[in-house]
Design a protein around this motif. Structure first.
Motif, PDB file in Angstrom:
ATOM      1  N   PHE A 193      36.086  35.942  33.381  1.00  0.00           N
ATOM      2  CA  PHE A 193      37.537  35.868  33.189  1.00  0.00           C
ATOM      3  C   PHE A 193      38.046  34.608  33.876  1.00  0.00           C
ATOM      4  O   PHE A 193      37.923  34.469  35.089  1.00  0.00           O
ATOM      5  N   ASP A 194      38.609  33.709  33.098  1.00  0.00           N
ATOM      6  CA  ASP A 194      39.140  32.450  33.628  1.00  0.00           C
ATOM      7  C   ASP A 194      40.641  32.406  33.370  1.00  0.00           C
ATOM      8  O   ASP A 194      41.096  31.962  32.326  1.00  0.00           O
ATOM      9  N   LYS A 195      41.400  32.947  34.325  1.00  0.00           N
ATOM     10  CA  LYS A 195      42.854  32.999  34.219  1.00  0.00           C
ATOM     11  C   LYS A 195      43.304  33.664  32.917  1.00  0.00           C
ATOM     12  O   LYS A 195      44.122  33.138  32.158  1.00  0.00           O
ATOM     13  N   VAL A 196      42.744  34.837  32.656  1.00  0.00           N
ATOM     14  CA  VAL A 196      43.110  35.607  31.467  1.00  0.00           C
ATOM     15  C   VAL A 196      44.479  36.247  31.705  1.00  0.00           C
ATOM     16  O   VAL A 196      44.678  37.011  32.655  1.00  0.00           O
ATOM     17  N   SER A 197      45.435  35.914  30.865  1.00  0.00           N
ATOM     18  CA  SER A 197      46.809  36.400  31.035  1.00  0.00           C
ATOM     19  C   SER A 197      47.027  37.692  30.260  1.00  0.00           C
ATOM     20  O   SER A 197      46.642  37.806  29.093  1.00  0.00           O
ATOM     21  N   VAL A 198      47.641  38.651  30.924  1.00  0.00           N
ATOM     22  CA  VAL A 198      48.026  39.913  30.277  1.00  0.00           C
ATOM     23  C   VAL A 198      49.452  40.242  30.677  1.00  0.00           C
ATOM     24  O   VAL A 198      49.929  39.817  31.736  1.00  0.00           O
ATOM     25  N   GLY A 199      50.117  41.004  29.858  1.00  0.00           N
ATOM     26  CA  GLY A 199      51.496  41.376  30.148  1.00  0.00           C
ATOM     27  C   GLY A 199      51.584  42.559  31.096  1.00  0.00           C
ATOM     28  O   GLY A 199      50.580  43.197  31.433  1.00  0.00           O
ATOM     29  N   ALA A 200      52.805  42.865  31.497  1.00  0.00           N
ATOM     30  CA  ALA A 200      53.019  43.995  32.400  1.00  0.00           C
ATOM     31  C   ALA A 200      52.600  45.308  31.751  1.00  0.00           C
ATOM     32  O   ALA A 200      52.190  46.253  32.430  1.00  0.00           O
ATOM     33  N   ASP A 201      52.680  45.368  30.403  1.00  0.00           N
ATOM     34  CA  ASP A 201      52.314  46.592  29.693  1.00  0.00           C
ATOM     35  C   ASP A 201      50.806  46.784  29.600  1.00  0.00           C
ATOM     36  O   ASP A 201      50.340  47.799  29.073  1.00  0.00           O
ATOM     37  N   ALA A 202      50.039  45.816  30.120  1.00  0.00           N
ATOM     38  CA  ALA A 202      48.582  45.941  30.106  1.00  0.00           C
ATOM     39  C   ALA A 202      48.060  46.769  31.275  1.00  0.00           C
ATOM     40  O   ALA A 202      46.882  47.132  31.306  1.00  0.00           O
ATOM     41  N   VAL A 203      48.911  47.055  32.246  1.00  0.00           N
ATOM     42  CA  VAL A 203      48.493  47.874  33.396  1.00  0.00           C
ATOM     43  C   VAL A 203      48.291  49.310  32.932  1.00  0.00           C
ATOM     44  O   VAL A 203      49.176  49.908  32.306  1.00  0.00           O
ATOM     45  N   LEU A 204      47.126  49.849  33.226  1.00  0.00           N
ATOM     46  CA  LEU A 204      46.812  51.232  32.879  1.00  0.00           C
ATOM     47  C   LEU A 204      46.944  52.082  34.139  1.00  0.00           C
ATOM     48  O   LEU A 204      46.149  51.955  35.070  1.00  0.00           O
ATOM     49  N   GLY A 205      47.986  52.905  34.193  1.00  0.00           N
ATOM     50  CA  GLY A 205      48.219  53.703  35.381  1.00  0.00           C
ATOM     51  C   GLY A 205      49.116  52.986  36.371  1.00  0.00           C
ATOM     52  O   GLY A 205      49.995  52.211  35.998  1.00  0.00           O
ATOM     53  N   THR A 206      48.850  53.196  37.653  1.00  0.00           N
ATOM     54  CA  THR A 206      49.685  52.658  38.721  1.00  0.00           C
ATOM     55  C   THR A 206      48.997  51.484  39.400  1.00  0.00           C
ATOM     56  O   THR A 206      47.795  51.537  39.672  1.00  0.00           O
ATOM     57  N   VAL A 207      49.742  50.425  39.666  1.00  0.00           N
ATOM     58  CA  VAL A 207      49.205  49.266  40.371  1.00  0.00           C
ATOM     59  C   VAL A 207      48.724  49.684  41.760  1.00  0.00           C
ATOM     60  O   VAL A 207      49.397  50.433  42.474  1.00  0.00           O
ATOM     61  N   ASP A 208      47.551  49.187  42.123  1.00  0.00           N
ATOM     62  CA  ASP A 208      46.912  49.419  43.438  1.00  0.00           C
ATOM     63  C   ASP A 208      46.361  50.830  43.627  1.00  0.00           C
ATOM     64  O   ASP A 208      45.848  51.146  44.703  1.00  0.00           O
ATOM     65  N   ALA A 209      46.451  51.691  42.605  1.00  0.00           N
ATOM     66  CA  ALA A 209      46.045  53.097  42.806  1.00  0.00           C
ATOM     67  C   ALA A 209      45.089  53.579  41.717  1.00  0.00           C
ATOM     68  O   ALA A 209      45.117  54.747  41.322  1.00  0.00           O
ATOM     69  N   MET A 260      40.000  57.529  30.576  1.00  0.00           N
ATOM     70  CA  MET A 260      40.931  56.862  31.490  1.00  0.00           C
ATOM     71  C   MET A 260      42.302  56.680  30.865  1.00  0.00           C
ATOM     72  O   MET A 260      43.330  56.799  31.549  1.00  0.00           O
ATOM     73  N   ILE A 261      42.348  56.401  29.573  1.00  0.00           N
ATOM     74  CA  ILE A 261      43.640  56.255  28.901  1.00  0.00           C
ATOM     75  C   ILE A 261      44.374  57.595  28.879  1.00  0.00           C
ATOM     76  O   ILE A 261      45.583  57.670  29.123  1.00  0.00           O
ATOM     77  N   ALA A 262      43.636  58.686  28.616  1.00  0.00           N
ATOM     78  CA  ALA A 262      44.254  60.013  28.603  1.00  0.00           C
ATOM     79  C   ALA A 262      44.749  60.404  29.987  1.00  0.00           C
ATOM     80  O   ALA A 262      45.792  61.050  30.128  1.00  0.00           O
ATOM     81  N   ALA A 263      44.029  59.994  31.028  1.00  0.00           N
ATOM     82  CA  ALA A 263      44.382  60.385  32.390  1.00  0.00           C
ATOM     83  C   ALA A 263      45.511  59.543  32.972  1.00  0.00           C
ATOM     84  O   ALA A 263      46.358  60.063  33.707  1.00  0.00           O
ATOM     85  N   ALA A 264      45.535  58.251  32.664  1.00  0.00           N
ATOM     86  CA  ALA A 264      46.463  57.345  33.348  1.00  0.00           C
ATOM     87  C   ALA A 264      47.425  56.618  32.421  1.00  0.00           C
ATOM     88  O   ALA A 264      48.378  56.002  32.894  1.00  0.00           O
ATOM     89  N   GLY A 265      47.207  56.682  31.115  1.00  0.00           N
ATOM     90  CA  GLY A 265      48.016  55.903  30.196  1.00  0.00           C
ATOM     91  C   GLY A 265      49.425  56.446  30.006  1.00  0.00           C
ATOM     92  O   GLY A 265      49.677  57.645  30.173  1.00  0.00           O
ATOM     93  N   SER A 266      50.326  55.565  29.664  1.00  0.00           N
ATOM     94  CA  SER A 266      51.687  55.973  29.322  1.00  0.00           C
ATOM     95  C   SER A 266      51.679  56.584  27.920  1.00  0.00           C
ATOM     96  O   SER A 266      50.691  56.499  27.187  1.00  0.00           O
TER      97      SER A 266
END
Length: 380
Positions: free
Chosen positions: A212-228, A97-103
């Motif tokens: 997961f109880d309100k686990v905070s991650v940064g914007a750079d934690a998104v792997l790929g495209t949001v909603d897709a 998944m990282i190879a397919a969608a990662g920056s």
């Protein structure tokens, strides 16, 4: 079409066979199961040294330019030894998944150390209500400033206890079971707000229930495209299914070999029970089922990189159906021919049968994939 292995692939097969023969005798495996991790760091380091952790990735991603056939070769040998190291969740699923969608930054930060054996991953997608539907996701990810906040539950997350990063499938939009509105997030294994309950599975692997109880991650934690994220997940799971099918063929070879040896030496009425024609016929049926499973796995491995997603989905589901059928037949036959001993912990056949049963259930059982294949065929 020439389906024979290249010289490099034969060398890979020989190396994997030696690894299993040296590291995974039945008694050695029992000792590994009893360790805290349930796998050995020195075995993982050797896999990295041999190049197995990067063999299926493109050279531009730091890999060695192999593909599904190389994965099939190694996974088949892993099946013969019931190897416990987390190759599937880390390399096939996480790395895939990282190879397919990662920056580019994510690939450099995650794929490179994974190939070196310094990072491991887990994939958290399953929830209590999900069964086999990849899109049935309730864990919510909501915007929190420039980042995100994750709340919900994930179950049967393989390798979560050892993973440096957990790839979490969360709902960022849409309703239940909608394919749109799903997003992948990279979450640190020790993130604040993440709690874990670890346990061994029936086939001696390690999995966890995650909250997961309100686990905070940064914007750079998104792997790929949001909603897709759904197409990425579906493709990665199909590849994982094909890898599991290869592992199952190795399990079937091993359980058939153990059963054949047993009926050659077990005597009844003064003769080996292998002399009885009915058992000879049953062993032929076991061999035939294993070969059918191997053929379907090879077909799926060759088609899993096809440009048409329908072809990929049908190949994975078709192989999974055959694996479910053949695995059950070989496992049940082995237990029957061993008699009551076939289900005891002391004999290897019970462990192979457990693994074959779990492989049938992971990412959808035989009936699920028969329905999926039928639906894909009708839609084509």
């Amino acid at each position: 079409m020439d389906l024979s292995l290249s010289d490099e692939q034969k060398q890979l097969q020989d190396a994997a066979e030696r690894f299993v023969r040296d590291k995974y005798t039945f008694e050695n495996r029992r000792k590994i199961v009893a360790t805290d991790r349930g796998w050995l760091p020195e075995n993982w380091a050797q896999m990295a040294e041999l190049g197995w952790l990067g063999m299926s990735f493109k050279e531009e991603d730091g890999g060695y330019g192999g593909g599904p056939i190389e994965t099939m070769i190694v996974m088949e040998q892993f099946g013969k030894g019931l190897v416990l190291e987390p190759f599937l969740p880390t390399v096939v699923l996480g790395g895939g998944m990282i190879a397919a969608a990662g920056s580019a930054a994510q690939k450099e930060a995650l794929l490179t150390p994974m190939i070196e054996g310094k990072k491991q991953f887990a994939f958290a997608w399953l929830e209590r209500q999900s069964r086999y539907n990849l899109a049935d996701v309730s864990l919510k990810a909501t915007k929190d400033g420039s980042g995100w906040s994750l709340s919900g539950h994930k179950g049967v997350v393989y390798n979560a206890a050892s993973a440096d990063q957990i790839i979490v499938l969360a709902r960022t939009a849409g309703g239940a079971r909608e394919e749109k509105g799903l997003t992948l997030f990279l979450v640190d294994g020790n993130a604040k707000g993440l709690s874990r309950r670890d346990y061994p599975t029936q086939d001696a692997l390690r999995a966890s229930e995650l909250t997961f109880d309100k686990v905070s991650v940064g914007a750079d934690a998104v792997l790929g495209t949001v909603d897709a994220a759904f197409p990425v997940v579906e493709d990665a799971v199909d590849r994982a299914i094909v890898a599991l099918c290869a592992e199952a063929t190795g399990c079937m070879d091993a359980i058939n070999a153990a059963t054949l040896e047993y009926i050659k030496t077990r005597k009844q009425f003064g003769v080996p029970i292998g002399k009885f024609q009915v058992l000879q016929h049953r062993m032929v049926d076991c061999f035939t089922n294993a070969q059918e499973a191997r053929s379907m796995t090879l077909m799926a491995s060759l088609k899993i990189e096809d440009k048409d997603p329908v072809v990929r989905h049908k190949a994975a589901s078709g192989a999974k159906v055959q694996i479910g059928k053949s695995g059950r037949f070989c496992g049940q036959s082995a237990v029957q021919m061993h008699g009551g001993m076939g289900v005891t912990d002391e004999l290897s056949v019970s462990h192979y049968f457990k693994r074959l049963t779990m492989i049938d259930l992971i990412f959808g059982n035989q009936q699920h994939h028969l329905t999926r294949y039928s639906n894909l065929a009708m839609a084509a």
